[in-house]
Design a protein around this motif. Sequence first.
Motif, PDB file in Angstrom:
ATOM      1  N   SER A  73     -33.452  53.158  47.092  1.00 41.57           N
ATOM      2  CA  SER A  73     -34.577  52.115  46.615  1.00 41.57           C
ATOM      3  C   SER A  73     -35.270  51.440  47.816  1.00 41.57           C
ATOM      4  N   SER A  74     -35.036  50.188  47.831  1.00 47.74           N
ATOM      5  CA  SER A  74     -35.666  49.308  49.050  1.00 47.74           C
ATOM      6  C   SER A  74     -34.734  49.958  50.163  1.00 47.74           C
ATOM      7  N   GLY A  75     -33.566  50.287  50.220  1.00 48.43           N
ATOM      8  CA  GLY A  75     -32.973  50.982  51.421  1.00 48.43           C
ATOM      9  C   GLY A  75     -33.408  52.007  52.102  1.00 48.43           C
ATOM     10  N   ALA A  76     -34.554  52.663  51.287  1.00 51.46           N
ATOM     11  CA  ALA A  76     -34.988  54.033  51.852  1.00 51.46           C
ATOM     12  C   ALA A  76     -35.939  53.465  52.959  1.00 51.46           C
ATOM     13  N   HIS A  77     -36.787  52.703  52.846  1.00 52.54           N
ATOM     14  CA  HIS A  77     -37.673  52.046  54.005  1.00 52.54           C
ATOM     15  C   HIS A  77     -36.881  51.392  55.122  1.00 52.54           C
ATOM     16  N   LEU A  78     -35.843  50.500  54.854  1.00 49.82           N
ATOM     17  CA  LEU A  78     -34.810  50.161  55.684  1.00 49.82           C
ATOM     18  C   LEU A  78     -34.238  51.548  56.649  1.00 49.82           C
ATOM     19  N   GLY A  79     -34.049  52.335  55.896  1.00 50.78           N
ATOM     20  CA  GLY A  79     -33.369  53.661  56.750  1.00 50.78           C
ATOM     21  C   GLY A  79     -34.567  54.215  57.616  1.00 50.78           C
ATOM     22  N   VAL A  80     -35.590  54.335  57.193  1.00 54.66           N
ATOM     23  CA  VAL A  80     -36.996  54.609  58.184  1.00 54.66           C
ATOM     24  C   VAL A  80     -36.857  53.858  59.219  1.00 54.66           C
ATOM     25  N   SER A  81     -36.828  52.681  59.190  1.00 48.32           N
ATOM     26  CA  SER A  81     -36.696  51.820  60.564  1.00 48.32           C
ATOM     27  C   SER A  81     -35.758  51.863  61.460  1.00 48.32           C
ATOM     28  N   VAL A  82     -34.515  51.901  60.648  1.00 49.40           N
ATOM     29  CA  VAL A  82     -33.477  52.091  61.479  1.00 49.40           C
ATOM     30  C   VAL A  82     -33.114  53.689  62.217  1.00 49.40           C
TER      31      VAL A  82
END
Length: 404
Positions: free
Chosen positions: A233-242
């Motif tokens: 969910s929202s963790g997907a775009h956080l993962g992209v940045s990480v």
Amino acid sequence: MSSNTNQPQVRRRRVFYIPGYDPIHPRRYRELYRTESRAQADVSGYEIAISPKSGEGPYGWHVRSNQDGADVDTDIEVLVWSDIVRESMSNSIPGTYLQLLRTAWIYIGSGVLWQLMRLRKGPVIAALYPVGMLMVQLAVALGTAMVAKALIWPFLGWVSWGPAFLLAYALLRWFRKIDNRLFAYYLMHDYAYSARLNGALPAELKARLAGFTAQIRQALMSDVDEVLVVGHSSGAHLGVSVLADLIRSGGLTEAGPTFSFLTLGQVMPMVSFLPDAEELRTDLQFLSEHPDVTWIDVSAPGDGCAFALCDPVGVTGVATDQKRWPLVLSAAFTQTLSPERWQELRWRFFRLHFQYLCAFDRPGDYDYFRITAGPLTLGQRFYGRAPSKSRLDQPVAKNRSVRL
């Protein structure tokens, strides 16, 4: 460090799970994994068991599995930001309605809402739901107050406004109390948090992601066969940045473990389409071109809370000729769940949004527990797979600026 599919089988793996916007303690993910992995193992005919995590570090658990004749040990850790979520949800009732107005203006005034409507209708309806529900709650509270005022006006006159106002506020407080069934406040806080800086990362979240990057970098220096990052969910775009920050900072080495990235039920366009999401758009473009990571994106049209089968790089308009990733695949809920199970779940929208982390009674190629605890890397498991024919990858966003 390589994502080459000719790697030997995985014996040891580290998994980092990045949740979506969720205020609940990460133990819920351990219990979900425990119960659902057992159910999937019974269906699919392999062995799997979890035990407490040993040592320091993020909250997590150990998984021991025997699949296809191979024993695999996996350490799964949850990268926690639930405290930030809880803090962002601490607004008063008037503050939440102010958030509603501000968030609606951001998406409508920028034109992003109309762009999102050209993609899947489900997540747009989900985004509009808290606005509509909160307005209905306000109308009910005010309407009830007006009726009460009319009834007591002959006895109290102008003083009747006081009890009427208190009744309206009591009703609003009651609606908030039962939000664990309505999800209006929860979703409003979710969308407001992502949009409050027009798509730019809040400082407290940016600092937390830097800590996630450091933890994954440390794992890449350990003696494991695969490091797998899962963003839901929202963790997907956080993962992209990480991942983008980690790679730019030299976190990958040729001698290191295979590096893999799995995104599930992503909602990236809700952020990447916003005017000031330049950093995320840059990270999407960078990660999509990188040869040393395998990025698989899984969603399902039956998940009304996700931008199902929307290539986040393509629809954001930042794809280049060097684009490799993500490979967009469907979990195909209507095929991987039996008709009986599908009928049971199809109107439970939030439960379906977590189905990627759960057991399927008619599993296909996608099996969360084979991916996280099986003997194949993510790249090996989906080697040679063509992207879903139903994927959307044509540019839709108007805001496409990236950092050079």
